[in-house]
Design an enzyme around this catalytic site. Structure first.
Site, PDB file in Angstrom:
ATOM      1  N   GLU A 129     -15.741 -40.699  40.901  1.00 49.16           N
ATOM      2  CA  GLU A 129     -15.976 -41.746  41.515  1.00 49.16           C
ATOM      3  C   GLU A 129     -16.573 -42.946  40.683  1.00 49.16           C
ATOM      4  OE1 GLU A 129     -17.903 -39.352  45.281  1.00 49.16           O
ATOM      5  OE2 GLU A 129     -19.239 -40.911  44.352  1.00 49.16           O
ATOM      6  N   SER A 134     -17.607 -37.020  34.611  1.00 44.57           N
ATOM      7  CA  SER A 134     -17.789 -35.630  33.950  1.00 44.57           C
ATOM      8  C   SER A 134     -18.824 -35.011  34.710  1.00 44.57           C
ATOM      9  CB  SER A 134     -18.227 -35.813  32.390  1.00 44.57           C
ATOM     10  OG  SER A 134     -17.100 -36.341  31.916  1.00 44.57           O
ATOM     11  N   THR A 160      -4.569 -40.600  41.223  1.00 41.89           N
ATOM     12  CA  THR A 160      -3.175 -40.620  40.919  1.00 41.89           C
ATOM     13  C   THR A 160      -2.313 -40.068  41.924  1.00 41.89           C
ATOM     14  OG1 THR A 160      -3.859 -39.926  38.479  1.00 41.89           O
ATOM     15  CG2 THR A 160      -1.368 -39.722  39.179  1.00 41.89           C
ATOM     16  N   GLU A 250      -8.235 -25.344  36.593  1.00 39.07           N
ATOM     17  CA  GLU A 250      -7.854 -24.678  35.611  1.00 39.07           C
ATOM     18  C   GLU A 250      -6.153 -24.863  35.616  1.00 39.07           C
ATOM     19  OE1 GLU A 250      -9.243 -20.743  36.136  1.00 39.07           O
ATOM     20  OE2 GLU A 250     -11.294 -21.336  35.365  1.00 39.07           O
ATOM     21  N   HIS A 348       6.766 -44.264  10.866  1.00 39.61           N
ATOM     22  CA  HIS A 348       7.534 -45.503  11.268  1.00 39.61           C
ATOM     23  C   HIS A 348       7.202 -46.959  10.531  1.00 39.61           C
ATOM     24  CE1 HIS A 348       9.292 -42.839  14.067  1.00 39.61           C
ATOM     25  NE2 HIS A 348      10.049 -43.764  14.790  1.00 39.61           N
ATOM     26  N   GLY A 349       5.908 -46.853   9.890  1.00 41.60           N
ATOM     27  CA  GLY A 349       5.775 -48.087   9.378  1.00 41.60           C
ATOM     28  C   GLY A 349       5.505 -49.179  10.567  1.00 41.60           C
ATOM     29  N   GLU A 373      -8.798 -34.398  33.180  1.00 44.05           N
ATOM     30  CA  GLU A 373      -9.039 -33.183  33.336  1.00 44.05           C
ATOM     31  C   GLU A 373     -10.190 -32.545  32.803  1.00 44.05           C
ATOM     32  OE1 GLU A 373      -7.587 -32.828  36.204  1.00 44.05           O
ATOM     33  OE2 GLU A 373      -5.354 -33.124  36.164  1.00 44.05           O
TER      34      GLU A 373
END
Length: 391
Positions: A129, A134, A160, A250, A348-349, A373
């Site tokens: 919410e 947490s 999601t 889990e 990759h610079g 999660e």
């Protein structure tokens, strides 16, 4: 090993091989364009339906594949190697399905799981919410009994698949005074896919730096009525919602650990390929010890993350308690994905900072796994409490 175990392993390897080819041929070439446009991968999701992935962990009795946790972790790893958002499309759905298959009544299982196994009925999981992340126990969404219905009011965040879902595993608080008890309860909320359904409104889509292409939304409930028989587990489910949700998470933590492995693998593969073909000071940069040593470190961390993830999955398959192993795997694999994506970008610079190469996407996707999660800090809390618990 028994013969049936060998047969099961062969089937698992066949599934993974098929998925790997599809990821290489379809997902890898198309994912960056879809991701940058924040466009839902409709065709890919339909292909995932055809593969049966929406029923990956749903029991065969209800039309699912009933994959063991190790095979499921391998599936999620392959999807995430191609595009981590694909794993998110099935994760929230399967957490909802896990809640129903493990804690639902027979009628609830029969009603929802067959449609969820095909992917025609999409599920989502709704706990967070605006003022409760947490600290899940602080949630404010309320469900008040009115005859044979509950009236739900509240706002939910970070949902999601919220818009496309037809069923929401919703955590809400039943207040004191209810004849069947009180406390945080899980409701199976049926809705019509879309922005509006009864008293439910998808109030906004959350724009994100990564994990794009699938919707993450805020949902508001205003006097939305849910039949009492949609309390997960029936009347005895009142007050048990948070405990059951944490048990289902889990599976989510094994999923996120596997995502971390997949993204870390993609970052590692990109770094190795680039280091072999990019030249500096007259030779491929892979021949320079600074780069070679970095790749050695990356490979070692990737291997460790994979072993920890599979270890947690094996414990789940054996019916053992997995909070410690899943917490450790999720912590290590998510942090490894973040480290390796940055390492790949460095190798990759300047090109690593360009959207022409996929490493910038891995770098943007990785933080989601550190947060989702249960944050890394929450994982450390779970791990330390388990290790330091009095016998």
């Amino acid at each position: 090993m028994h013969d049936n175990d060998e047969a099961t392993d062969e089937v698992a390897d066949e599934i993974i091989d098929t998925l790997r080819r599809w990821v290489d041929e379809v997902v890898v070439p198309e994912s960056s364009a879809l991701e940058l446009a924040d466009e839902y991968p409709t065709a890919m999701a339909e292909q995932m339906e055809d593969f049966g992935l929406f029923g990956a962990t749903i029991p065969e009795s209800h039309g699912g594949l009933d994959l063991d946790h190790v095979t499921y972790a391998r599936v999620i790893e392959e999807l995430s190697r191609g595009w981590m958002s694909l794993a998110g499309i099935v994760n929230s759905h399967l957490i909802c399905a896990k809640l129903i298959s493990r804690f639902g009544t027979g009628e609830q299982r029969d009603r929802s799981l067959p449609g969820m196994a095909t992917g025609k009925l999409r599920g989502c999981f709704s706990l967070s919410e605006p003022d409760s992340g947490s600290d899940a126990g602080a949630l404010r969404c309320r469900a008040v009994r009115d005859g044979d219905e509950f009236v739900i009011n509240g706002t939910k965040m970070w949902v999601t698949n919220g818009e496309r879902a037809g069923i929401v595993a919703l955590l809400a608080r039943v207040p004191e005074g209810d004849p069947m008890g009180s406390g945080i309860t899980c409701f199976l909320v049926d809705k019509t896919p879309g922005k509006q359904s009864g008293g439910i409104t998808v109030s906004r889509k959350i724009d994100k730096i990564g994990y794009r292409g699938l919707e993450t939304v805020e949902m508001s409930y205003v006097d939305h009525r849910v039949p009492a028989d949609r309390v997960l587990g029936g009347d005895q489910g009142i007050g048990n919602g948070l405990r059951w949700a944490l048990a289902a998470l889990e599976l989510g933590r094994i999923n996120v650990a596997a995502r971390g492995v997949g993204v870390a693998q993609a970052a590692y593969d990109a770094a190795v390929a680039y280091a072999k073909q990019r030249e500096a000071f007259g030779k491929p940069i892979a021949k320079h010890q600074a780069i070679a040593f970095k790749i050695a470190e990356m490979a070692t961390k990737l291997h460790a993350a994979r072993l920890m993830t599979y270890d947690a999955a094996r414990k789940a398959d054996a019916g053992e308690r997995v909070d410690l192993a899943a917490g450790m795997a999720k912590l290590f694999a998510s942090e490894t994905a973040a480290e390796l994506s940055l390492d790949a970008m460095r190798i990759h610079g300047g090109n690593g900072f360009s959207t022409e190469y996929p490493v910038e996407r891995y770098y943007r996707d990785a933080p989601l796994m550190i947060i989702g999660e249960g944050t890394s800090e929450i994982q450390k809390l779970v791990i330390s409490r388990t290790l330091l618990a009095d016998d």
